[in-house]
Design a protein around this motif. Structure first.
Motif, short mmCIF file in Angstrom:
data_model
loop_
_atom_site.label_atom_id
_atom_site.label_comp_id
_atom_site.label_asym_id
_atom_site.label_seq_id
_atom_site.Cartn_x
_atom_site.Cartn_y
_atom_site.Cartn_z
N ALA A 273 0.84 -1.21 0.00
CA ALA A 273 0.00 0.00 0.00
C ALA A 273 0.87 1.25 0.00
O ALA A 273 0.59 2.22 -0.72
N VAL A 274 1.94 1.26 0.80
CA VAL A 274 2.85 2.40 0.83
C VAL A 274 3.51 2.58 -0.53
O VAL A 274 3.61 3.71 -1.06
N LEU A 275 3.97 1.48 -1.13
CA LEU A 275 4.58 1.56 -2.46
C LEU A 275 3.60 2.13 -3.47
O LEU A 275 3.96 3.02 -4.27
N LEU A 276 2.36 1.66 -3.46
CA LEU A 276 1.38 2.11 -4.44
C LEU A 276 1.07 3.59 -4.27
O LEU A 276 0.93 4.33 -5.26
N VAL A 277 0.97 4.06 -3.03
CA VAL A 277 0.74 5.49 -2.79
C VAL A 277 1.90 6.30 -3.35
O VAL A 277 1.70 7.33 -4.02
N ARG A 278 3.13 5.86 -3.10
CA ARG A 278 4.29 6.60 -3.60
C ARG A 278 4.30 6.65 -5.12
O ARG A 278 4.61 7.69 -5.72
N LEU A 279 3.99 5.53 -5.76
CA LEU A 279 3.95 5.51 -7.22
C LEU A 279 2.86 6.42 -7.76
O LEU A 279 3.07 7.17 -8.73
N HIS A 280 1.69 6.40 -7.14
CA HIS A 280 0.58 7.24 -7.58
C HIS A 280 0.87 8.73 -7.37
O HIS A 280 0.49 9.56 -8.20
N LEU A 281 1.51 9.07 -6.28
CA LEU A 281 1.89 10.47 -6.06
C LEU A 281 2.81 10.98 -7.17
O LEU A 281 2.78 12.15 -7.53
N ALA A 282 3.63 10.07 -7.71
CA ALA A 282 4.55 10.44 -8.79
C ALA A 282 3.90 10.38 -10.16
O ALA A 282 4.54 10.70 -11.17
N GLY A 283 2.62 9.95 -10.23
CA GLY A 283 1.93 9.89 -11.51
C GLY A 283 2.08 8.58 -12.24
O GLY A 283 1.81 8.49 -13.45
N PHE A 284 2.49 7.51 -11.54
CA PHE A 284 2.69 6.22 -12.20
C PHE A 284 1.47 5.34 -11.98
O PHE A 284 1.08 5.06 -10.85
N TRP A 285 0.86 4.90 -13.08
CA TRP A 285 -0.23 3.92 -13.05
C TRP A 285 0.38 2.57 -13.37
O TRP A 285 0.97 2.37 -14.42
N TRP A 286 0.25 1.63 -12.43
CA TRP A 286 0.96 0.35 -12.52
C TRP A 286 0.28 -0.58 -13.52
O TRP A 286 0.91 -1.16 -14.39
#
Length: 414
Positions: free
Chosen positions: A134-147
């Motif tokens: 969850a922490v990783l996904l939040v960090r990626l989303h804050l940077a604009g990355f859709w996995w």
């Protein structure tokens, strides 16, 4: 055969690898027996110039796209595997084309989730892994990355002071945007929830899941933890003008969670009676950056938090609250941390990273004191830990001989 190699580092040893063979036929003598996660593609760990790299066999255009995507994520300082090279233009001995290969550096002391479940685990491991994801996904989303393919299988985990830190492994489906809409973020969450439920069911079917709860219910935690963290990091807060202290309070709360705010948006109403505040640029790693500044130690966030707590305890125990913080930190490093690390036998240093050993020794001292009803020095705790605990742990710097096999799990109580 005309190989086309795109590489982040010039290593002529790349040319010596058997590119004319399909990856699944590569000889055992160049392979490293490290734990692999589940993948749609053939993946092998290979020894190259004194280190280990992961090689994935995929279509050339996909390999090139993922390589450059990982490079972009690295520039954004996001937790991912490090891309090393793409090798295209491969042909077999008969001249028939072979898929390209994406090469990434092996992330030391990391494990796929299935390899973690082949070890002796504490109860609640699934929850800790999902919290890290969850922490990783939040960090990626804050940077604009859709996995686009969020799962435990596409993530590597490193121990982080009793918790886990998660790293993105597979960026094959990812897209990098200026920012993400709520719909894009929720789509990623739906993918995560479904994939995690399936992965936990797979573990349950193999007798590896030690949780006493429904895998679907456990998988729902990713939604809850993500929304909690996203709200804390990004929500708008309205305060009255005479409560301006709450701006700094918001910063302190974010720092406590391990995040720094590089940019704040603050606006007042027409009458100037209320103030609206919202974090605009949020960056993880508050404690690790502070520890790096004070001591030069580069560790993960929870490890840094634990080391800083011990540094604070050292300062209080020696009545040095009024001394310069950097001087106290240097003394703690010289008198506490480094002597402990130096005492780890060389034969045991591949078990855990030094910062994780330090954390575990502090935990072990607490348990020793609880059982004996009196305090122990850190040296006494270290002696007992090195004799009783560390030798029984698997080598996690480069775990050999585990290939996500379904081994029995010994469950330890919290």
């Amino acid at each position: 055969m005309a190989l086309q190699i795109t590489s982040a580092g010039a290593d002529p040893a790349l040319l010596d690898l058997p590119w004319r063979l399909p990856l699944e036929e590569w000889p055992e003598e160049i392979l490293a027996a490290l734990p692999r996660g589940i993948s749609r593609h053939v993946v092998r760990f290979v020894r190259l110039s004194g280190r280990v790299v992961a090689i994935k066999e995929i279509k050339a255009e996909i390999a090139s796209r993922e390589y450059h995507m990982l490079r972009n994520l690295q520039r954004l300082e996001l937790p991912t595997v490090v891309p090393y090279a793409v090798v295209a233009g491969r042909e077999d001995a008969d001249g028939d084309p072979l898929d390209a290969c994406l090469i990434t550096e092996h992330l030391q002391f990391s494990l796929p989730y299935r390899a973690l479940y082949s070890q002796s685990l504490r109860k609640g491991t699934a929850v800790r892994l999902i919290d890290a994801l969850a922490v990783l996904l939040v960090r990626l989303h804050l940077a604009g990355f859709w996995w686009g393919d969020v799962s435990l299988s596409n993530t590597l985990f490193r121990r982080d002071a009793g918790a886990f830190a998660a790293y993105l492994v597979d960026a094959e489906t990812g897209e990098l945007h200026e920012s993400l809409s709520a719909g894009q973020r929720e789509h990623d969450l739906d993918i995560a929830r479904v994939n995690i439920a399936g992965e936990l069911m797979d573990l349950e079917a193999g007798g590896l899941l030690q949780e006493d709860r429904d895998p679907v219910a456990v998988s729902e935690r990713i939604m809850v933890r993500y929304h909690e963290l996203w709200s804390i990091l990004t929500s708008t807060e309205e305060i009255t003008f005479d409560e301006r202290w709450r701006v700094e309070d918001r910063l302190r709360r974010l720092n406590k969670l391990g995040f720094d705010v590089d940019e704040f948006a603050m606006t007042t109403d027409i009458g100037g009676t209320t103030l609206t505040i919202q974090p605009k640029v949020v960056d993880a790693g508050h404690h690790s950056r502070r520890l790096l500044r004070l001591t030069g130690l580069d560790v993960r966030e929870n490890q840094a938090r634990r080391l800083l707590n011990d540094l604070d305890a050292y300062r209080a125990a020696h009545d040095r609250q009024g001394d310069d913080e950097e001087i106290v930190a240097h003394d703690w490093l010289e008198r506490v941390y480094q002597p402990l690390v130096r005492r780890i036998p060389s034969s045991l240093r591949a078990k855990l990273e030094p910062a994780e050993v330090f954390h575990e020794v502090l935990e072990h001292r607490w348990y020793m004191a609880e059982r004996a009803k009196h305090d122990f020095t850190i040296q006494e705790a270290l002696d007992d830990y090195l004799a009783q605990i560390l030798p029984g742990k698997p080598d996690e710097q480069s775990v050999v001989g585990i290939d996500t096999v379904e081994m029995p799990v010994t469950v330890l109580d919290d």
